[in-house]
Design a protein around this motif. Structure first.
Motif, short mmCIF file in Angstrom:
data_model
loop_
_atom_site.label_atom_id
_atom_site.label_comp_id
_atom_site.label_asym_id
_atom_site.label_seq_id
_atom_site.Cartn_x
_atom_site.Cartn_y
_atom_site.Cartn_z
N VAL A 28 0.87 -1.17 0.00
CA VAL A 28 0.00 0.00 0.00
C VAL A 28 0.90 1.21 0.00
O VAL A 28 1.83 1.30 0.79
N ARG A 29 0.65 2.13 -0.91
CA ARG A 29 1.46 3.33 -0.88
C ARG A 29 0.71 4.49 -1.51
O ARG A 29 -0.12 4.31 -2.37
N ARG A 30 1.03 5.63 -1.02
CA ARG A 30 0.53 6.85 -1.64
C ARG A 30 1.32 7.04 -2.92
O ARG A 30 2.52 6.76 -2.97
N VAL A 39 -4.60 6.16 -3.09
CA VAL A 39 -3.74 5.12 -2.54
C VAL A 39 -3.74 3.93 -3.49
O VAL A 39 -4.80 3.54 -4.00
N VAL A 41 -3.05 -0.05 -3.89
CA VAL A 41 -2.90 -1.32 -3.18
C VAL A 41 -2.59 -2.36 -4.24
O VAL A 41 -3.37 -2.58 -5.16
N ARG A 58 -6.25 -4.96 4.53
CA ARG A 58 -5.29 -4.11 3.84
C ARG A 58 -6.00 -2.99 3.06
O ARG A 58 -5.59 -1.83 3.10
N ALA A 62 -6.21 1.19 3.92
CA ALA A 62 -5.90 2.24 2.96
C ALA A 62 -6.93 3.37 2.99
O ALA A 62 -6.67 4.46 2.49
N THR A 67 -8.05 9.73 2.22
CA THR A 67 -8.17 8.93 1.00
C THR A 67 -9.53 9.11 0.35
O THR A 67 -10.56 8.95 0.99
N ILE A 70 -9.06 4.56 -3.92
CA ILE A 70 -8.15 3.42 -3.72
C ILE A 70 -8.06 2.69 -5.05
O ILE A 70 -9.08 2.24 -5.59
#
Length: 132
Positions: A28-30, A39, A41, A58, A62, A67, A70
């Motif tokens: 998971v990351r920006r 975000v 995933v 998970r 996020a 957010t 996603i």
């Protein structure tokens, strides 16, 4: 004489459990250089009854913070079972409650079929980012 057989059987069980635990690898990351409210995933491996709770956790994780979108990259997910679809359904429900959008990236025909069969087509957005 039974002890070595028991150890061998136990080792097989441990290896199998380790395989289930590692079946879905995710990150998971920006997204750098993108909207900070988006975000990404990334999922890898089958999404099934063994790892569906972790996948749902998970994705739900996020949703924290600011957010609004996603993006779930499923390009490395060969199959989604009905349990896996339920996990994604829970994530969709939570995202809708917060006003966030879920986008499925690079879904294979098998993954799309599983999500369609679960009735998620009308609440998910699909986007292909890679040429097949």
């Amino acid at each position: 004489m039974n002890a070595p057989v028991q150890r061998s059987a136990l080792s097989s069980v441990h290896r199998a459990a380790r395989g289930c635990r590692n079946a879905v690898r995710r990150s998971v990351r920006r997204l750098a250089g993108h909207d900070p409210t988006t975000v990404l995933v990334r999922l890898k491996g089958d999404i099934d009854a063994h790892n569906a709770p972790r996948v749902a956790h998970r994705v739900l994780k996020a949703l924290r913070g600011e957010t609004t979108c996603i993006e779930i990259d499923v390009s490395r997910v060969p199959r989604v079972s009905s349990s896996g679809s339920k996990a994604l359904f829970a994530a969709v429900r939570a995202a809708r409650e917060t006003g966030a959008q879920l986008v499925i990236l690079d879904a294979s025909p098998q993954v799309r079929f599983a999500l369609h069969h679960a009735g998620l087509d009308n609440v998910l957005t699909y986007r292909d980012t890679k040429q097949r």
